[in-house]
Design a protein around this motif. Structure first.
Motif, PDB file in Angstrom:
ATOM      1  N   LYS A  55     -16.411  26.907 -12.242  1.00  0.00           N
ATOM      2  CA  LYS A  55     -17.032  25.994 -11.264  1.00  0.00           C
ATOM      3  C   LYS A  55     -16.161  25.309 -10.333  1.00  0.00           C
ATOM      4  O   LYS A  55     -15.036  24.999 -10.809  1.00  0.00           O
ATOM      5  N   LEU A  56     -16.138  25.456  -9.015  1.00  0.00           N
ATOM      6  CA  LEU A  56     -15.127  24.595  -8.043  1.00  0.00           C
ATOM      7  C   LEU A  56     -15.831  23.561  -7.514  1.00  0.00           C
ATOM      8  O   LEU A  56     -17.009  23.503  -7.185  1.00  0.00           O
ATOM      9  N   ARG A  57     -15.162  22.522  -7.015  1.00  0.00           N
ATOM     10  CA  ARG A  57     -15.611  21.343  -6.042  1.00  0.00           C
ATOM     11  C   ARG A  57     -14.737  21.011  -5.125  1.00  0.00           C
ATOM     12  O   ARG A  57     -13.316  21.420  -5.481  1.00  0.00           O
ATOM     13  N   PRO A  58     -15.434  20.452  -4.210  1.00  0.00           N
ATOM     14  CA  PRO A  58     -14.148  20.154  -2.919  1.00  0.00           C
ATOM     15  C   PRO A  58     -13.385  19.130  -3.145  1.00  0.00           C
ATOM     16  O   PRO A  58     -14.071  18.026  -3.667  1.00  0.00           O
ATOM     17  N   LEU A  59     -12.174  19.031  -2.688  1.00  0.00           N
ATOM     18  CA  LEU A  59     -11.320  17.737  -2.989  1.00  0.00           C
ATOM     19  C   LEU A  59     -10.792  17.669  -1.270  1.00  0.00           C
ATOM     20  O   LEU A  59     -10.466  18.526  -1.033  1.00  0.00           O
ATOM     21  N   GLY A  60     -11.172  16.433  -1.069  1.00  0.00           N
ATOM     22  CA  GLY A  60     -10.625  16.132   0.129  1.00  0.00           C
ATOM     23  C   GLY A  60      -9.262  15.440   0.372  1.00  0.00           C
ATOM     24  O   GLY A  60      -9.073  14.371  -0.395  1.00  0.00           O
ATOM     25  N   ILE A  61      -8.194  15.764   0.876  1.00  0.00           N
ATOM     26  CA  ILE A  61      -6.866  15.334   0.937  1.00  0.00           C
ATOM     27  C   ILE A  61      -6.672  14.906   2.159  1.00  0.00           C
ATOM     28  O   ILE A  61      -6.541  15.335   3.268  1.00  0.00           O
ATOM     29  N   SER A  62      -6.708  13.409   2.299  1.00  0.00           N
ATOM     30  CA  SER A  62      -6.177  12.518   3.547  1.00  0.00           C
ATOM     31  C   SER A  62      -4.807  12.723   3.850  1.00  0.00           C
ATOM     32  O   SER A  62      -3.753  12.843   3.120  1.00  0.00           O
ATOM     33  N   VAL A  63      -4.393  12.433   5.245  1.00  0.00           N
ATOM     34  CA  VAL A  63      -3.060  12.453   5.527  1.00  0.00           C
ATOM     35  C   VAL A  63      -2.487  11.118   5.201  1.00  0.00           C
ATOM     36  O   VAL A  63      -3.103  10.259   4.638  1.00  0.00           O
ATOM     37  N   VAL A  64      -1.142  11.164   4.667  1.00  0.00           N
ATOM     38  CA  VAL A  64      -0.538  10.213   4.251  1.00  0.00           C
ATOM     39  C   VAL A  64      -0.721   8.819   4.889  1.00  0.00           C
ATOM     40  O   VAL A  64      -1.014   7.641   4.399  1.00  0.00           O
ATOM     41  N   ALA A 110       0.782  -1.158  -0.036  1.00  0.00           N
ATOM     42  CA  ALA A 110       0.071   0.060  -0.087  1.00  0.00           C
ATOM     43  C   ALA A 110       0.905   1.259   0.058  1.00  0.00           C
ATOM     44  O   ALA A 110       0.719   2.102  -0.836  1.00  0.00           O
ATOM     45  N   TRP A 111       2.022   1.212   0.911  1.00  0.00           N
ATOM     46  CA  TRP A 111       2.951   2.455   0.694  1.00  0.00           C
ATOM     47  C   TRP A 111       3.606   2.720  -0.459  1.00  0.00           C
ATOM     48  O   TRP A 111       3.514   3.708  -0.869  1.00  0.00           O
ATOM     49  N   LYS A 112       3.827   1.512  -1.000  1.00  0.00           N
ATOM     50  CA  LYS A 112       4.580   1.828  -2.528  1.00  0.00           C
ATOM     51  C   LYS A 112       3.395   2.550  -3.521  1.00  0.00           C
ATOM     52  O   LYS A 112       3.857   3.306  -4.341  1.00  0.00           O
ATOM     53  N   LYS A 113       2.276   1.991  -3.440  1.00  0.00           N
ATOM     54  CA  LYS A 113       1.099   2.840  -4.199  1.00  0.00           C
ATOM     55  C   LYS A 113       1.011   4.152  -3.996  1.00  0.00           C
ATOM     56  O   LYS A 113       0.778   4.863  -4.850  1.00  0.00           O
ATOM     57  N   VAL A 114       1.271   4.283  -2.745  1.00  0.00           N
ATOM     58  CA  VAL A 114       0.597   5.610  -2.164  1.00  0.00           C
ATOM     59  C   VAL A 114       2.227   6.832  -2.558  1.00  0.00           C
ATOM     60  O   VAL A 114       1.659   7.828  -3.154  1.00  0.00           O
ATOM     61  N   ARG A 115       3.235   6.120  -2.381  1.00  0.00           N
ATOM     62  CA  ARG A 115       4.213   6.978  -2.884  1.00  0.00           C
ATOM     63  C   ARG A 115       4.159   7.087  -4.383  1.00  0.00           C
ATOM     64  O   ARG A 115       4.590   8.247  -4.904  1.00  0.00           O
ATOM     65  N   GLN A 116       3.956   6.029  -5.049  1.00  0.00           N
ATOM     66  CA  GLN A 116       3.924   6.161  -6.660  1.00  0.00           C
ATOM     67  C   GLN A 116       2.562   7.326  -6.975  1.00  0.00           C
ATOM     68  O   GLN A 116       3.163   8.139  -7.909  1.00  0.00           O
ATOM     69  N   ASN A 117       1.843   7.514  -6.465  1.00  0.00           N
ATOM     70  CA  ASN A 117       0.679   8.484  -6.615  1.00  0.00           C
ATOM     71  C   ASN A 117       1.104   9.730  -6.084  1.00  0.00           C
ATOM     72  O   ASN A 117       0.279  10.887  -6.481  1.00  0.00           O
ATOM     73  N   ARG A 118       2.146  10.076  -5.271  1.00  0.00           N
ATOM     74  CA  ARG A 118       2.479  11.197  -4.800  1.00  0.00           C
ATOM     75  C   ARG A 118       1.441  11.931  -4.102  1.00  0.00           C
ATOM     76  O   ARG A 118       0.860  11.348  -3.186  1.00  0.00           O
ATOM     77  N   GLY A 119       1.009  12.980  -4.559  1.00  0.00           N
ATOM     78  CA  GLY A 119       0.163  13.743  -3.882  1.00  0.00           C
ATOM     79  C   GLY A 119       0.513  14.828  -2.591  1.00  0.00           C
ATOM     80  O   GLY A 119       1.433  14.408  -2.063  1.00  0.00           O
ATOM     81  N   ALA A 120      -0.505  15.657  -2.408  1.00  0.00           N
ATOM     82  CA  ALA A 120      -0.025  16.644  -1.121  1.00  0.00           C
ATOM     83  C   ALA A 120      -0.358  16.041   0.157  1.00  0.00           C
ATOM     84  O   ALA A 120      -1.133  14.998   0.248  1.00  0.00           O
ATOM     85  N   GLY A 121       0.294  16.589   1.213  1.00  0.00           N
ATOM     86  CA  GLY A 121      -0.155  16.211   2.407  1.00  0.00           C
ATOM     87  C   GLY A 121      -1.380  16.714   3.075  1.00  0.00           C
ATOM     88  O   GLY A 121      -2.217  17.558   2.582  1.00  0.00           O
ATOM     89  N   GLY A 122      -1.867  16.110   4.114  1.00  0.00           N
ATOM     90  CA  GLY A 122      -3.233  16.397   4.578  1.00  0.00           C
ATOM     91  C   GLY A 122      -3.057  17.364   5.628  1.00  0.00           C
ATOM     92  O   GLY A 122      -2.065  18.138   5.585  1.00  0.00           O
ATOM     93  N   ILE A 123      -3.877  17.493   6.731  1.00  0.00           N
ATOM     94  CA  ILE A 123      -4.062  18.205   7.659  1.00  0.00           C
ATOM     95  C   ILE A 123      -2.787  18.508   8.548  1.00  0.00           C
ATOM     96  O   ILE A 123      -2.430  19.381   9.253  1.00  0.00           O
ATOM     97  N   ASP A 124      -2.120  17.370   8.632  1.00  0.00           N
ATOM     98  CA  ASP A 124      -1.132  17.346   9.577  1.00  0.00           C
ATOM     99  C   ASP A 124       0.289  17.957   8.850  1.00  0.00           C
ATOM    100  O   ASP A 124       1.295  17.925   9.483  1.00  0.00           O
ATOM    101  N   GLY A 125      -0.006  17.990   7.414  1.00  0.00           N
ATOM    102  CA  GLY A 125       1.276  18.718   6.729  1.00  0.00           C
ATOM    103  C   GLY A 125       2.308  17.770   6.504  1.00  0.00           C
ATOM    104  O   GLY A 125       3.526  18.040   6.068  1.00  0.00           O
ATOM    105  N   GLN A 126       2.170  16.647   6.846  1.00  0.00           N
ATOM    106  CA  GLN A 126       3.318  15.687   6.587  1.00  0.00           C
ATOM    107  C   GLN A 126       3.263  15.309   5.047  1.00  0.00           C
ATOM    108  O   GLN A 126       2.354  14.536   4.499  1.00  0.00           O
TER     109      GLN A 126
END
Length: 141
Positions: free
Chosen positions: A66-75, A7-23
């Motif tokens: 038009k804008l839509r909300p995007l939810g960004i989970s912590v890593v 799962a970690w390898k897939k998350v790392r591959q997808n990259r993406g911004a950090g969540g509310i914790d800023g990590q």
């Protein structure tokens, strides 16, 4: 642990911004073994609790005004979510109806439109598109 590592390898591959914790992905990776062991223990002990998501407004595809909300989970939560997907998708995806396209691996809105066109060419007269946005809203809220 093997599933969490995958799962970690897939998350790392997808990259993406950090969540509310800023990590960031990089910071999570800096303590990878500790993070995965902690997540593994929390899941085993039933003490895992996801963090709130960070909301960012982004343009709607095809409607940039038009804008839509995007939810960004912590890593940390994204690793957990991916681990669950790794286990659940092979079980449930084969039993989904072939006409379901939402949130399915290898399927897109263009695939759904192609299916609609084929159905119409084959003589179908009814097409149903359901939007459940307010379906689960509690009355009075």
């Amino acid at each position: 642990m093997k599933n969490l590592e995958l799962a970690w390898k897939k998350v790392r591959q997808n990259r993406g911004a950090g969540g509310i914790d800023g990590q960031s992905i990089e910071k999570f990776e800096g303590n990878l073994v500790e993070n995965l062991e902690r997540l593994h223990n929390e899941l085993k002990e039933g003490t895992y609790h996801p963090q709130p998501v960070r909301q960012k407004m982004i343009p709607k595809p095809g409607q940039p005004e038009k804008l839509r909300p995007l939810g960004i989970s912590v890593v940390y939560d994204r690793v957990c979510q991916q681990a669950l997907l790794n286990r659940m998708e092979p079980i449930f995806d084969p039993v989904f109806d072939d006409a379901n396209f939402g949130y399915r691996k290898g399927r897109s809105t263009k695939d759904a439109l192609r299916k609609i066109c084929r159905e119409m060419q084959d003589g179908s007269e009814w097409i149903l598109d359901a939007d459940l946005k307010d379906f689960f809203r509690v009355s009075g809220s």
